[in-house]
Enzyme design. Structure first.
Site, short mmCIF file in Angstrom:
data_model
loop_
_atom_site.label_atom_id
_atom_site.label_comp_id
_atom_site.label_asym_id
_atom_site.label_seq_id
_atom_site.Cartn_x
_atom_site.Cartn_y
_atom_site.Cartn_z
N LYS A 1 0.16 4.25 -0.33
CA LYS A 1 -0.48 5.43 0.26
C LYS A 1 -0.26 6.67 -0.62
O LYS A 1 -0.18 6.54 -1.83
CB LYS A 1 0.01 5.63 1.71
CG LYS A 1 -0.17 4.34 2.54
CD LYS A 1 -0.02 4.54 4.02
CE LYS A 1 -0.23 3.21 4.74
NZ LYS A 1 -0.17 3.32 6.19
N GLY B 1 2.77 -1.05 4.31
CA GLY B 1 2.87 0.36 3.99
C GLY B 1 4.33 0.74 3.76
O GLY B 1 4.89 0.54 2.68
N GLY C 1 2.37 2.27 10.73
CA GLY C 1 3.32 3.35 10.56
C GLY C 1 4.04 3.76 11.82
O GLY C 1 4.73 4.78 11.86
N SER D 1 3.33 -2.17 10.39
CA SER D 1 4.78 -2.26 10.63
C SER D 1 5.35 -3.64 10.31
O SER D 1 6.29 -4.09 10.96
CB SER D 1 5.13 -1.82 12.05
OG SER D 1 4.74 -0.46 12.26
N GLU E 1 -5.52 -4.95 10.63
CA GLU E 1 -4.50 -3.93 10.85
C GLU E 1 -4.76 -3.20 12.16
O GLU E 1 -5.57 -2.26 12.19
CB GLU E 1 -4.50 -2.92 9.71
CG GLU E 1 -4.22 -3.52 8.35
CD GLU E 1 -3.66 -2.48 7.38
OE1 GLU E 1 -2.51 -2.66 6.95
OE2 GLU E 1 -4.34 -1.49 7.10
N ASN F 1 0.87 -1.17 0.00
CA ASN F 1 0.00 0.00 0.00
C ASN F 1 0.91 1.23 0.00
O ASN F 1 1.47 1.58 1.03
CB ASN F 1 -0.89 -0.05 1.26
CG ASN F 1 -1.72 1.20 1.44
OD1 ASN F 1 -1.77 2.06 0.56
ND2 ASN F 1 -2.37 1.30 2.59
N GLU G 1 -6.91 4.79 7.75
CA GLU G 1 -6.71 6.21 7.43
C GLU G 1 -7.95 6.78 6.72
O GLU G 1 -8.30 7.95 6.90
CB GLU G 1 -5.43 6.37 6.59
CG GLU G 1 -4.19 6.13 7.47
CD GLU G 1 -3.00 5.51 6.78
OE1 GLU G 1 -2.92 5.54 5.54
OE2 GLU G 1 -2.12 4.98 7.50
N HIS H 1 -9.58 1.19 4.87
CA HIS H 1 -8.31 1.39 5.58
C HIS H 1 -8.52 2.36 6.75
O HIS H 1 -9.32 3.29 6.65
CB HIS H 1 -7.26 1.94 4.61
CG HIS H 1 -5.88 1.94 5.19
ND1 HIS H 1 -5.44 2.92 6.04
CD2 HIS H 1 -4.88 1.04 5.09
CE1 HIS H 1 -4.21 2.63 6.42
NE2 HIS H 1 -3.84 1.49 5.87
P1 PGA Z 1 2.78 0.25 7.67
O1 PGA Z 1 1.32 0.44 7.01
O2 PGA Z 1 3.33 -1.04 7.09
O3 PGA Z 1 3.55 1.45 7.24
O4 PGA Z 1 2.59 0.15 9.13
C1 PGA Z 1 0.43 -0.63 6.83
C2 PGA Z 1 -0.87 -0.15 6.24
O5 PGA Z 1 -1.34 0.93 6.60
O6 PGA Z 1 -1.45 -0.84 5.37
#
Ligand code: PGA
Length: 251
Positions: free
Chosen positions: A12, A235, A174, A214, A168, A10, A98, A96
């Site tokens: 983003k 991400g 993140g 992460s 998630e 992803n 976000e 997601h």
């Molecule tokens: P991250 O994001 O690997 O940067 O933690 C994962 C995601 O939001 O899909």
């Protein structure tokens, strides 16, 4: 019954068209011929078509980060499923955290989008997960259950098996604070049991459940080693081809 591992990047809101093409070229070079894992990259809308051209002839699939549920019309700023399909998109990330946090995504809109993606013959990646305060107050399972029941309302078993779920935990996204393999497995097993309750055991066994938050080359193997962890939604580590490879093919 063995479920195929699915690793999706992803990206983003990162990468211009040129940068996306370069990253996609890197991903194809690193993992373009991998067969035992489904590999997906999800660039921003503006790069979808250009990346689709880079992926041609490789095993890497194209995904989008969202879709709008209406087919066409006066919805300034939105993108429809037919537009995504015309770019070669096969997977669509929905719900997601976000999107939920910043853009008003609800279980109801996730449900509408899931229906639209399935109707177009594409694969929804339905994201669920709890906030830190929800984990701390012991309602992780309840939160995931509400999100999954909402997203899958009215969706048949025959369609549910065509979906992917991404668990998630929001506190892990993140932040560098990855869920332990045991924490991930607990929730994944709970989700599979929930799916068996909502549908039936064979249906639940077929649905791939990714972990996201992460995931990196140095923790991927352990997480993916858990029986109910069938992949990852990545991400940060998907923005560098070598790191992404380290998750698709953990050392
Ligand atoms: P991250 O994001 O690997 O940067 O933690 C994962 C995601 O939001 O899909």
């Amino acid at each position: 019954m063995s479920r195929k591992v699915i690793i999706a990047g992803n990206w983003k809101m990162n990468k211009t068209v040129e940068e996306s093409v370069a990253l996609a070229q890197g991903v194809v070079a690193e993992v373009g011929s991998v067969q035992d894992v489904t590999v997906v990259v999800c660039p921003p809308y503006t790069s979808l078509y250009a990346v689709s051209q880079v992926l041609k002839g490789s095993n890497v699939k194209l995904g989008a980060q969202d879709v709008y549920f209406e087919a066409s019309g006066a919805y300034t700023g939105k993108v429809s499923i037919s537009m995504l399909k015309s770019c070669g998109v096969e997977f669509v990330i929905l719900g997601h955290s976000e999107q939920r946090q910043f853009f008003g995504e609800t279980d109801e809109t996730v449900n509408k989008k899931t229906n639209v993606v399935l109707a177009a013959g594409l694969t929804p990646i339905v994201c669920v997960g709890e906030l830190l305060e929800e984990r701390e107050s012991g309602v992780t399972e309840k939160v995931c259950e509400t999100q999954i029941r909402g997203a899958y309302a009215g969706i048949s078993a025959a369609d549910a098996v065509k979906t992917v779920i991404a668990y998630e935990p929001v506190w892990a996204i993140g932040t560098g604070k990855v869920a332990s393999p045991e924490q991930a497995e607990d929730v994944h097993a709970f989700i599979r049991k929930l799916l068996a309750d909502m549908y039936d055991a064979p249906t639940a066994e077929m649905i791939q459940i990714q972990y996201g938050g992460s995931m990196k080359p140095d923790n991927a193997k352990e997480l993916l080693g858990k029986p109910n962890v069938d992949g990852g939604l990545i991400g940060g580590a998907s923005l560098v081809a070598e790191q992404f490879k380290g998750i698709v093919i953990p050392a």
